[in-house]
Write a protein that holds these residues in place. Sequence first.
Motif, short mmCIF file in Angstrom:
data_model
loop_
_atom_site.label_atom_id
_atom_site.label_comp_id
_atom_site.label_asym_id
_atom_site.label_seq_id
_atom_site.Cartn_x
_atom_site.Cartn_y
_atom_site.Cartn_z
N VAL A 1 5.76 0.95 -0.26
CA VAL A 1 4.82 1.93 -0.82
C VAL A 1 5.26 3.33 -0.43
O VAL A 1 5.25 4.26 -1.25
N ASP A 2 5.68 3.49 0.82
CA ASP A 2 6.15 4.80 1.29
C ASP A 2 7.29 5.33 0.43
O ASP A 2 7.39 6.52 0.17
N LYS A 3 8.15 4.42 -0.02
CA LYS A 3 9.33 4.85 -0.77
C LYS A 3 9.00 5.31 -2.19
O LYS A 3 9.63 6.21 -2.72
N ASP A 4 8.01 4.66 -2.80
CA ASP A 4 7.70 4.99 -4.20
C ASP A 4 6.21 4.81 -4.48
O ASP A 4 5.81 3.88 -5.19
N PRO A 5 5.40 5.70 -3.94
CA PRO A 5 3.94 5.51 -4.02
C PRO A 5 3.42 5.34 -5.44
O PRO A 5 2.50 4.54 -5.67
N LEU A 6 4.00 6.06 -6.40
CA LEU A 6 3.43 6.04 -7.74
C LEU A 6 3.53 4.68 -8.42
O LEU A 6 2.79 4.39 -9.36
N SER A 7 4.43 3.82 -7.92
CA SER A 7 4.52 2.47 -8.48
C SER A 7 3.33 1.61 -8.09
O SER A 7 3.21 0.47 -8.55
N PHE A 8 2.46 2.16 -7.25
CA PHE A 8 1.31 1.38 -6.80
C PHE A 8 -0.01 1.98 -7.28
O PHE A 8 -1.08 1.50 -6.95
N ALA A 9 0.11 3.05 -8.09
CA ALA A 9 -1.09 3.73 -8.60
C ALA A 9 -1.66 2.97 -9.79
O ALA A 9 -0.92 2.41 -10.60
N LEU B 1 -0.81 6.90 -0.59
CA LEU B 1 -0.39 6.79 0.81
C LEU B 1 -1.58 6.72 1.77
O LEU B 1 -1.55 5.98 2.76
N HIS B 2 -2.64 7.45 1.44
CA HIS B 2 -3.85 7.37 2.27
C HIS B 2 -4.44 5.96 2.22
O HIS B 2 -4.81 5.39 3.25
N ILE B 3 -4.51 5.42 1.02
CA ILE B 3 -5.09 4.08 0.86
C ILE B 3 -4.21 3.04 1.57
O ILE B 3 -4.71 2.17 2.29
N LYS B 4 -2.92 3.17 1.38
CA LYS B 4 -1.98 2.24 2.05
C LYS B 4 -2.13 2.32 3.57
O LYS B 4 -2.23 1.30 4.25
#
Lengths: 343, 343
Positions: B107-115, B79-82
């Motif tokens: 990204v806000d809804k499911d941050p871990l899908s972007f890790a 979330l910080h990176i986004k």
Amino acid sequence: MFAGIDVGGANTKVATSATDGFIDTIYAPLWKNKAILYDVLLEVKQKFEIGAQAGIEAVGVVMTGELCDCFTTKREGVLHIKKTLSRVFKNVKFFDIDCAFRDGSEVDKDPLSFASTNWLASAKLLSEQYKDAIFIDIGSTTTDVIPIVRGEIKAKRTDLGRLKFGELIYSGVLRTNLATLLKKVEIGEKGENCRTSSELFAITADAYRVLGYLNKDDYRCESPDSHAFAGRENEGKSRISAMRRLARVVCCDLEEIGEDSVVSIAEQVKEAQVAELVASMKSMKQKYELKMVVSAGIGDFIVKEAADLLNIEFLSLSSRYGKEISAVFPAYAVTKLLEQTFS
Amino acid sequence: MFAGIDVGGANTKVATSATDGFIDTIYAPLWKNKAILYDVLLEVKQKFEIGAQAGIEAVGVVMTGELCDCFTTKREGVLHIKKTLSRVFKNVKFFDIDCAFRDGSEVDKDPLSFASTNWLASAKLLSEQYKDAIFIDIGSTTTDVIPIVRGEIKAKRTDLGRLKFGELIYSGVLRTNLATLLKKVEIGEKGENCRTSSELFAITADAYRVLGYLNKDDYRCESPDSHAFAGRENEGKSRISAMRRLARVVCCDLEEIGEDSVVSIAEQVKEAQVAELVASMKSMKQKYELKMVVSAGIGDFIVKEAADLLNIEFLSLSSRYGKEISAVFPAYAVTKLLEQTFS
């Protein structure tokens, strides 16, 4: 009265010879800034000059801080430490690898004879009382495993020699990067093997904090993520913070793997550290027929476990001298040896 | 035109889709200070706005920096990176673990899908051209080993899963602490085994600097003893400084063990790194009957050696795209994928 100072790369430790004497461990990371030693010693001197500490006749010195990477060579390191000590104190005696006290001028002539001497002072003092024993000192960063046979200290006199023979194991119970202890960990229900991250994500202090061997005050070093806790360092030493760091060792966060997995990683750290100590002790026990372990340092819970596994008698110096003296045993030993020599 | 940004924990990498586009690697250690990302991105934006870079339609983002220990959880990191990306750029698209581009609100809804998506962008782009291959990217810090089978990316989608299956080896050719690669080294004439120190005394950059694989400019990270070289960092990256650091790994200085021993330690580092890669490649080669390796990243000399040992065809992306693109391949890949999707 006499004083002993053990100048390490991360901590400077002090003891005086008086009953109920002064004992202190000062976090002084030379590798970050070698000039810090002067300030630390000045502070120590001021403490010596008040009350019961007044009237120090001589200061005995042992060291390991010369290996710090702020020094190009050990020679340079020894000379810096010698010079700084000599600037602050009047009558300074340096302990050498022949177990003799020498003046600063002798250090100038052969600096390497004064490198890595702290374990030797401990072993020398103990060898007077324990003629046949393995002396073990687990500190924040390293583990000394020293065979004493018929009063003779059998260990090699250089770090390189001791590393080769298992007499120096470069891991301790606070500052050691877990990735250097564990290439893989078992994780999850199926006990699958998982590689670890090589980052400095967590240290042994985190594992032992999580397992309950250390409390906040025992966590006497920076946490690996101290940058993130600037101004609230105490929070960084909480059990939950330590658990978060352990989770990162397998590139996870605590939400992802949960407390049980993190505790399991911490247990595997302890197992690894006990196992490497057992291996060293076993070979010495066999080679020299030693039946007893004398343990100093803040990591004696590891030594106890290893001794039990090998069915070898365990004597804790913290039971005999108290936890505080045991934690700074080389400084205490050099004080006592100095007292024997000069009083 | 499109741009791709790969936000890592130590480096932020940038590429644009134009022929002879803009390529950059900026040393930006988030773990020290997460706020640095904003400044770095602002600088990147300014570069985008001049000359040939003007008119960026959209910015594609992949990341691994969310694992940094400045973040309590990966969620917080993503979330910080986004948030930082969205503050600096207008049209930002985040690449997710399903290989789709999403808006910030997703990204806000499911941050871990972007890790941990950077390797996936590379593998996705390459899977269009190389239907059956092991894609390997050795960077400063980590090694991705990704099986592509009939165009399908077979690797697990989390770091934990990839660590378990040898698809993520957490060592690279610059920042890796040698003590995490080598518990023991052979040293001296007799080839005796010697334990290593667990300190952060030397890194893989030192080994490859000494062996001649890297020059001063390739040494794109801080040296472990950078404190000692404040104001003269370049000197810290000389071959002699690297040799001194390697000597400390066995608690020695260069005077004590000499250049031959130090070179031998460096060679053992390379052997260890090649060996762990060979082990991973071997199991994938067998499991999926793969006969070719496609290699990106600054460590492809390691991949080449491993491929030769396994007698498997080696294709270097730096030969095809140039060294610069190969070094930032995930950023380049995300740009190209974005271009395919939106143009």
